[in-house]
Motif scaffolding. Structure first.
Motif, short mmCIF file in Angstrom:
data_model
loop_
_atom_site.label_atom_id
_atom_site.label_comp_id
_atom_site.label_asym_id
_atom_site.label_seq_id
_atom_site.Cartn_x
_atom_site.Cartn_y
_atom_site.Cartn_z
N ASP A 196 0.84 -1.19 0.00
CA ASP A 196 0.00 0.00 0.00
C ASP A 196 0.88 1.25 0.00
O ASP A 196 1.87 1.34 0.73
CB ASP A 196 -0.90 0.01 1.23
N ILE A 212 1.70 0.71 -9.15
CA ILE A 212 0.61 0.05 -9.88
C ILE A 212 -0.68 0.19 -9.08
O ILE A 212 -0.78 -0.33 -7.97
CB ILE A 212 0.92 -1.45 -10.10
N HIS A 213 -1.61 0.94 -9.62
CA HIS A 213 -2.92 1.12 -8.97
C HIS A 213 -2.78 1.52 -7.49
O HIS A 213 -3.35 0.87 -6.60
CB HIS A 213 -3.76 -0.17 -9.09
N ASN A 214 -2.01 2.56 -7.24
CA ASN A 214 -1.81 3.11 -5.89
C ASN A 214 -1.11 2.14 -4.94
O ASN A 214 -1.28 2.23 -3.72
CB ASN A 214 -3.14 3.55 -5.28
N HIS A 215 -0.36 1.23 -5.51
CA HIS A 215 0.45 0.29 -4.72
C HIS A 215 1.88 0.32 -5.25
O HIS A 215 2.11 0.59 -6.43
CB HIS A 215 -0.11 -1.13 -4.80
N GLN A 231 -1.31 -3.04 -15.42
CA GLN A 231 -1.70 -1.64 -15.24
C GLN A 231 -2.94 -1.26 -16.04
O GLN A 231 -3.57 -0.24 -15.77
CB GLN A 231 -0.53 -0.74 -15.63
N THR A 232 -3.31 -2.10 -17.02
CA THR A 232 -4.46 -1.77 -17.87
C THR A 232 -5.77 -2.42 -17.42
O THR A 232 -6.82 -2.13 -17.98
CB THR A 232 -4.19 -2.20 -19.33
N ASP A 234 -9.11 -3.53 -15.10
CA ASP A 234 -10.09 -2.83 -14.27
C ASP A 234 -9.81 -3.21 -12.81
O ASP A 234 -10.27 -4.25 -12.32
CB ASP A 234 -11.50 -3.24 -14.67
N TRP A 235 -9.07 -2.36 -12.11
CA TRP A 235 -8.62 -2.68 -10.74
C TRP A 235 -9.79 -2.81 -9.77
O TRP A 235 -9.80 -3.68 -8.90
CB TRP A 235 -7.64 -1.63 -10.26
N ASN A 236 -10.77 -1.94 -9.91
CA ASN A 236 -11.94 -1.99 -9.02
C ASN A 236 -12.68 -3.33 -9.16
O ASN A 236 -13.15 -3.89 -8.17
CB ASN A 236 -12.90 -0.84 -9.32
N GLU A 239 -10.56 -6.02 -7.41
CA GLU A 239 -10.69 -5.90 -5.95
C GLU A 239 -12.01 -6.46 -5.46
O GLU A 239 -12.10 -7.07 -4.40
CB GLU A 239 -10.55 -4.44 -5.53
#
Length: 368
Positions: A196, A212-215, A231-232, A234-236, A239
């Motif tokens: 994090d 990478i995605h705020n990590h 990185q491409t 859909d991280w949400n 999760e």
């Protein structure tokens, strides 16, 4: 007649549409269920693999904490000797074992650096102010292991070093997660250990690591194309679901916890279609990562959770197990200390120790 034919054609068309839609929905649901089931097995094996890595490091640290030369360096306050001992130990391990990233350091009882295997010049520097995980050692002074944040995010096993009952310092063995990621890559799996971003103030040496995605990406032996692809996504969505198939790659997300159990980031596993197919064809009774049986892995996890068996700590266990191997003239002092230690155990604890020792005794003879 033509009117009824048209109606028949339309009814047939709608039935076919409903049928094909049902078949498509069924296959989609079956595929989703299959992916979810495979993901559960892979994550289960991944957790066992992590536990094995930590058990391995903890076992090594417990053994080194009993090294007489290390104890003498601490007792004599000889930092240079401590550095030479640690440097030689890590050199041997890197030459003859799989532990290529191993680092060892000695700490004073107040968590100041006494000696490090990888460099000199930091003796006397405090590390307690950026190592939150050391706080619990002030109170329980028990061995611990986990994925911990220091200047880097690494596996760390920290063991009290004692001379008799006196605490004279701590030995800490450190291992990069990169070695674990290499093992997974051999199976076609890319591991991304993502810390994090809020811990960057502590992990000062990771400030230039990829984001990478705020990590922060902790392992540095990543595959560049796999990183760019991650990185491409859909991280949400990842999760929320913890698994997803994206452009031919199967992603799994697992929370990352430190030794205390606090969430400090996530692990992302990226499997190619070939790796996914290979795993699906594997015997599910075996670990994909280690080729140990599930029962073996459960035993490893159990030994990690209770590394000292029925004893309260590693020192007590080592002392009692050492007594039978000592010469008669050397036993007296240690027997006195052992009696003093065991005198503080409850009746139930002593019974557990006796039963455990009886179970582990080697039996010889002929069955009649």
């Amino acid at each position: 007649m033509k009117y009824y034919n048209k109606i028949f054609i339309w009814i047939t068309f709608f039935i076919l549409v409903i049928l094909f839609s049902s078949v498509f929905f069924f296959f989609k649901q079956t595929r989703e269920a299959r992916l979810e089931t495979l993901g559960d097995h892979i994550i289960s094996n991944f957790r066992a693999g992590l536990a094995y890595e930590m058990t391995d490091l903890l076992s090594l640290s417990l053994a080194l904490a009993e090294d007489a030369a290390i104890k003498n360096a601490l007792l004599n306050d000889n930092e240079s000797q401590g550095y030479e001992i640690l440097r030689n130990i890590t050199r041997r391990f890197k030459k003859y074992t799989h532990l290529q990233s191993l680092r060892i350091q000695l700490l004073t009882p107040d968590f100041y650096i006494f000696a490090r295997s990888w460099n000199e010049g930091f003796e006397g520097m405090p590390i307690w102010w950026f190592r939150d995980d050391l706080q619990e050692l002030k109170h329980n002074k028990q061995p611990k292991v986990g994925m911990e944040i220091g200047r880097l995010l690494t596996f760390k096993a920290t063991i009290p070093v004692r001379s008799g009952k006196k605490l004279i310092g701590y030995l800490e063995a450190i291992k990069l997660i990169d070695e674990f990621s290499v093992k997974l890559r051999r199976k076609g799996i890319e591991l991304f250990a993502l810390m994090d971003e809020r811990f960057l103030e502590q992990a000062a040496l990771m400030r230039n690591f990829p984001v990478i995605h705020n990590h922060i990406l902790a392992n540095q032996n990543y595959h560049q194309q796999a990183k760019e692809k991650l990185q491409t996504i859909d991280w949400n969505k990842l999760e929320k679901k913890t698994y997803m198939l994206h452009e031919g790659t199967y992603y799994l997300l697992e929370p990352m916890h430190n030794g205390k159990g606090d969430k400090i980031g996530v692990y992302v596993l990226a499997l190619s279609q070939k790796a996914l197919k290979d795993y699906e064809n594997e015997n599910q009774g075996f670990s994909f990562f280690t080729q140990f049986s599930d029962e073996d892995m459960q035993n490893v996890v159990a030994s990690w959770a209770h590394p000292f068996g029925s004893f309260r700590n590693g020192y007590d266990k080592e002392l009692i197990e050492l007594l039978p191997r000592l010469k008669k003239e050397d036993k007296q002092e240690f027997e006195s200390e052992a009696k003093s230690i065991l005198g503080e155990y409850s009746k139930e604890e002593l019974i557990d120790i006796i039963l455990s020792n009886k179970h582990n005794e080697k039996k010889t003879g002929v069955i009649k």
